[in-house]
Scaffold this motif. Structure first.
Motif, short mmCIF file in Angstrom:
data_model
loop_
_atom_site.label_atom_id
_atom_site.label_comp_id
_atom_site.label_asym_id
_atom_site.label_seq_id
_atom_site.Cartn_x
_atom_site.Cartn_y
_atom_site.Cartn_z
N PRO A 1 -6.75 19.51 7.63
CA PRO A 1 -7.23 18.23 8.69
C PRO A 1 -7.32 19.05 10.32
O PRO A 1 -6.19 19.43 10.43
CB PRO A 1 -6.52 16.74 7.73
CG PRO A 1 -5.12 16.98 7.74
CD PRO A 1 -5.04 19.36 6.86
N PRO A 2 -7.94 17.90 11.00
CA PRO A 2 -7.97 17.93 12.31
C PRO A 2 -6.46 18.04 13.29
O PRO A 2 -6.48 19.05 13.76
CB PRO A 2 -8.87 17.57 13.31
CG PRO A 2 -10.26 17.45 11.85
CD PRO A 2 -9.17 17.57 11.10
N LYS B 1 -12.84 21.92 14.65
CA LYS B 1 -11.24 21.50 13.88
C LYS B 1 -12.17 21.68 12.44
O LYS B 1 -11.24 21.24 11.60
CB LYS B 1 -10.90 20.32 13.92
CG LYS B 1 -10.08 21.18 15.67
CD LYS B 1 -8.84 20.01 16.24
CE LYS B 1 -8.82 20.77 17.42
NZ LYS B 1 -7.15 19.84 17.33
N ARG B 2 -13.31 20.54 12.34
CA ARG B 2 -13.83 19.61 10.95
C ARG B 2 -14.11 21.25 10.40
O ARG B 2 -14.44 21.08 9.08
CB ARG B 2 -14.63 18.78 11.17
CG ARG B 2 -14.42 17.88 11.97
CD ARG B 2 -13.24 16.89 10.88
NE ARG B 2 -14.07 15.64 10.41
CZ ARG B 2 -13.93 14.80 9.33
NH1 ARG B 2 -12.63 15.15 9.00
NH2 ARG B 2 -14.62 13.65 8.91
N TYR C 1 -13.15 18.81 18.59
CA TYR C 1 -12.78 17.93 17.39
C TYR C 1 -13.53 18.77 16.05
O TYR C 1 -13.62 18.55 15.02
CB TYR C 1 -13.00 16.28 17.48
CG TYR C 1 -12.47 15.76 16.05
CD1 TYR C 1 -13.20 15.02 15.73
CD2 TYR C 1 -11.28 16.04 15.54
CE1 TYR C 1 -12.77 14.42 14.60
CE2 TYR C 1 -10.11 15.00 14.98
CZ TYR C 1 -11.21 14.84 14.22
OH TYR C 1 -10.93 13.90 13.09
N ASP C 2 -15.25 19.12 16.32
CA ASP C 2 -16.06 18.25 15.31
C ASP C 2 -15.66 20.67 14.65
O ASP C 2 -16.32 20.88 13.63
CB ASP C 2 -17.61 19.11 16.51
CG ASP C 2 -17.91 17.53 16.24
OD1 ASP C 2 -19.27 17.66 17.60
OD2 ASP C 2 -17.95 16.98 15.09
N GLU D 1 -11.58 23.04 8.51
CA GLU D 1 -11.40 21.77 7.98
C GLU D 1 -11.67 22.82 6.82
O GLU D 1 -11.46 22.71 5.64
CB GLU D 1 -11.50 20.36 7.95
CG GLU D 1 -10.49 19.64 7.30
CD GLU D 1 -10.98 17.98 6.79
OE1 GLU D 1 -11.66 17.34 8.29
OE2 GLU D 1 -9.85 17.51 6.39
N GLY D 2 -13.13 22.28 6.37
CA GLY D 2 -13.98 22.69 5.50
C GLY D 2 -13.97 23.91 4.91
O GLY D 2 -13.88 24.64 3.71
N ASP E 1 -9.28 17.23 21.29
CA ASP E 1 -10.44 17.60 21.24
C ASP E 1 -11.66 16.84 21.95
O ASP E 1 -12.63 17.52 20.70
CB ASP E 1 -9.99 16.25 20.34
CG ASP E 1 -8.42 16.91 18.52
OD1 ASP E 1 -8.30 16.36 17.72
OD2 ASP E 1 -8.37 18.43 19.03
#
Lengths: 120, 110
Positions: free
Chosen positions: A39-40, A29-30, A26-27, A33-34, A54
């Protein structure tokens, strides 16, 4: 805690980044995202063809400092959600092919260091 | 190299920059890693002469993806092992790409 070095790849995009073995999917994916502004929830990450969960850590997924080194990063596949709530197929465009070696350069023995790049 | 397309991107302090190969592969790397290359550093931080400073994207019309990917790996490798006290492993380069990699490294000043 070890750093792992990754190439996150989708179609013709490759993101070079690093993380810890303890970083979760999940991290990661963040981080994506940046960079790519999705978004995740709209991302799927894969190791080879296996969809990653995730809550798993990168270390648990098999990304370790042995398999994911700076000079040979591990590949993470990325797929985005399509508008109709399904996800696209995982697809990574292959890189270009180097030209064939001329015969005189074909290796006669292994372990030669003559090809190492000179660094300024 | 100053005729890059105008594309929406983060401002000049973005953490990542995008390097585009001749075959349109896009490589996104940390800005501080890309600055290992003297040429890229000049393009990104020079006084407004290069449009790359605004868009954080650089198109390399002569560097194909199999070479540019290796260059990106080198950036990470160099950043990781500079000032490192641990033993530095070799940077592997296969013979097929040696010549092209050398030409790219020469252009990129790294």
């Amino acid at each position: 805690m070890y750093d792992v070095f990754l190439m996150i790849r989708r179609h013709k995009t490759t993101i070079f980044t690093d993380a810890k073995e303890s970083t979760t999917v999940y991290d990661l994916k963040r981080i994506v995202e940046g960079i790519l502004k999705r978004p995740p929830e709209e991302q799927r990450l894969y190791k080879d063809d296996v969809l990653l969960n995730d809550s798993q850590t990168l270390g648990n997924c098999g990304f370790t400092n042995q398999t994911a080194r700076p000079q040979a990063p591990a590949t993470v596949g990325l797929a985005f959600r399509l508008s109709d709530d399904s996800f696209e197929q995982l697809r990574m465009e292959p890189f270009s092919t180097p030209p064939e070696l001329p015969d005189v350069m074909k290796p006669q023995d292994s372990g030669s260091t003559a090809n190492e790049q000179a660094v300024q | 190299m100053s005729d890059g397309e105008e594309r929406a991107c983060e401002g000049p302090d973005s953490m990542y920059v995008k390097l585009i190969s001749s075959d349109d592969h896009e490589f996104i790397v940390k800005r501080e890693h890309a600055l290992v290359s003297g040429t890229i550093k000049a393009m990104l931080s020079g006084p407004g002469q290069f449009v790359e400073n605004e868009t954080n994207e650089i198109k390399f019309r002569e560097i194909p993806s199999h070479v540019l990917s290796k260059v990106c790996e080198y950036f990470t490798y160099k950043a990781q092992h500079t000032n490192s006290s641990t033993e530095v492993p070799d940077f592997p380069v296969s013979p097929e790409i040696t010549l092209e990699l050398f030409i790219a490294a020469n252009f990129l000043d790294c």
